[in-house]
Design an enzyme around this catalytic site. Sequence first.
Site, PDB file in Angstrom:
ATOM      1  N   ARG A 198       0.848  -1.203   0.000  1.00  0.00           N
ATOM      2  CA  ARG A 198       0.000   0.000   0.000  1.00  0.00           C
ATOM      3  C   ARG A 198       0.881   1.250   0.000  1.00  0.00           C
ATOM      4  O   ARG A 198       0.634   2.205  -0.725  1.00  0.00           O
ATOM      5  CB  ARG A 198      -0.935   0.015   1.221  1.00  0.00           C
ATOM      6  N   LYS A 204     -13.200  14.058   4.332  1.00  0.00           N
ATOM      7  CA  LYS A 204     -14.283  13.468   3.526  1.00  0.00           C
ATOM      8  C   LYS A 204     -15.122  12.508   4.372  1.00  0.00           C
ATOM      9  O   LYS A 204     -14.582  11.797   5.219  1.00  0.00           O
ATOM     10  CB  LYS A 204     -13.680  12.698   2.347  1.00  0.00           C
ATOM     11  N   GLU A 223     -20.250  14.010   1.114  1.00  0.00           N
ATOM     12  CA  GLU A 223     -20.443  13.127  -0.036  1.00  0.00           C
ATOM     13  C   GLU A 223     -21.630  12.187   0.113  1.00  0.00           C
ATOM     14  O   GLU A 223     -21.526  11.165   0.788  1.00  0.00           O
ATOM     15  CB  GLU A 223     -19.175  12.288  -0.274  1.00  0.00           C
ATOM     16  N   LYS A 263     -19.462  16.611  -2.715  1.00  0.00           N
ATOM     17  CA  LYS A 263     -19.001  15.553  -3.627  1.00  0.00           C
ATOM     18  C   LYS A 263     -20.192  14.656  -3.896  1.00  0.00           C
ATOM     19  O   LYS A 263     -20.806  14.142  -2.957  1.00  0.00           O
ATOM     20  CB  LYS A 263     -17.851  14.774  -2.987  1.00  0.00           C
TER      21      LYS A 263
HETATM   22  P1  13P Z   1     -14.645   6.615  -7.168  1.00  0.00           P
HETATM   23  O1  13P Z   1     -14.332   7.778  -8.081  1.00  0.00           O
HETATM   24  O2  13P Z   1     -13.798   5.404  -7.435  1.00  0.00           O
HETATM   25  O3  13P Z   1     -16.106   6.330  -7.089  1.00  0.00           O
HETATM   26  O4  13P Z   1     -14.178   7.031  -5.707  1.00  0.00           O
HETATM   27  C1  13P Z   1     -14.314   8.302  -5.278  1.00  0.00           C
HETATM   28  C2  13P Z   1     -14.547   8.295  -3.822  1.00  0.00           C
HETATM   29  O5  13P Z   1     -13.796   8.877  -3.072  1.00  0.00           O
HETATM   30  C3  13P Z   1     -15.746   7.628  -3.305  1.00  0.00           C
HETATM   31  O6  13P Z   1     -15.930   7.957  -1.976  1.00  0.00           O
END
Ligand code: 13P
Length: 340
Positions: free
Chosen positions: A46, A136, A177, A219
């Site tokens: 990772r 996030k 998000e 987001k």
């Molecule tokens: P994806 O663009 O792969 O959907 O991931 C973005 C992300 O941070 C989802 O929480």
Amino acid sequence: MNLSLLQATAKAMVAAGKGVLAIDESHSTCKKRFEALGVECTEDTRREYRELLVTAPGSEQYLGGMILFDETLRQSTRDGRKFVDVLKQKGIQPGIKVDTGAKDLALHVGEQVTEGLDGLRERLTEYRGLGATFAKWRAVINISDTLPSMGCVRANAHALARYAALCQEADIVPMVEPEMIMEGTHLIERCYEVTAEVLKALFAELAEQGVALEGAILKVSMVLAGKGAVVQSDEKTVTEQTVKCLKENVPANIAGVVFLSGGQSDAKSTVHLNLMHQLGLALPWPLSFSYGRGIQQPALEMWAKDRSAFEAAQKVLVHRAHMNGLASEGKWSPDAEAQA
Ligand code: 13P
């Protein structure tokens, strides 16, 4: 709350021609992605892969922010430079995923609520000390004829707003998000309806918790038919419906709106964003990308196949970031893609 600091951070994340790269996969998601390509998922693999992403030369021209996972925020390059310091030197805002994942919502079969509020104030203080400037939190909304329930929508919107308020208290920009999941057979009209309902609930909760939208980023997923839908909408419909839904439901004073790729191909993720900017509509907020798979996938595949192809995979990564940077201003074209 230092609003001018929050505004400056948010502005840098979605500056003209720039967006955000999400590399905050949890250990279990990372394991799935690595093992699908035959790479063992250990702390060291990772670290090696994230070093490739964090140090890619030139990425700073197209990336205003990068979202890290807890482990990554604490890791360093082979030659001992903290990832966070590398990002800061490049002028890329370091972000941190702070939710602890989506858990089954009690008494609501097929629905989840995202957890992580307990102890969040203390964790945010620590993350701020480690150098994170934004955070996030991802809520998951499943779509069917009957889902989501209002109970699920409200529980997730409330948690997002509580999280966002705690972030702003700590001078960390919250990226809020809500992801409408693409799995399912729903048509685009149903996705539109659900996205609108979720955004309404979210902005009502954010207002109630006193969150300053000028220091926050939304987001969100694009408005799309489910992967298993009998009718898949064309690119024009997806872009028109997405922009219409956002313009109707996202207040004009939020600092920025970015998309997740959510399982769309890297090509589609770029084309859709580009077309949104070519509709000729005035948008009140910067509209850009915060892709994970949509930017990483080709680089991940190259590195997984040949771990010595580190620099070549970095070039592939920066190319996708570049294409999305162009798309965030409606300047992408198939020619730009081919010129790389
Ligand atoms: P994806 O663009 O792969 O959907 O991931 C973005 C992300 O941070 C989802 O929480």
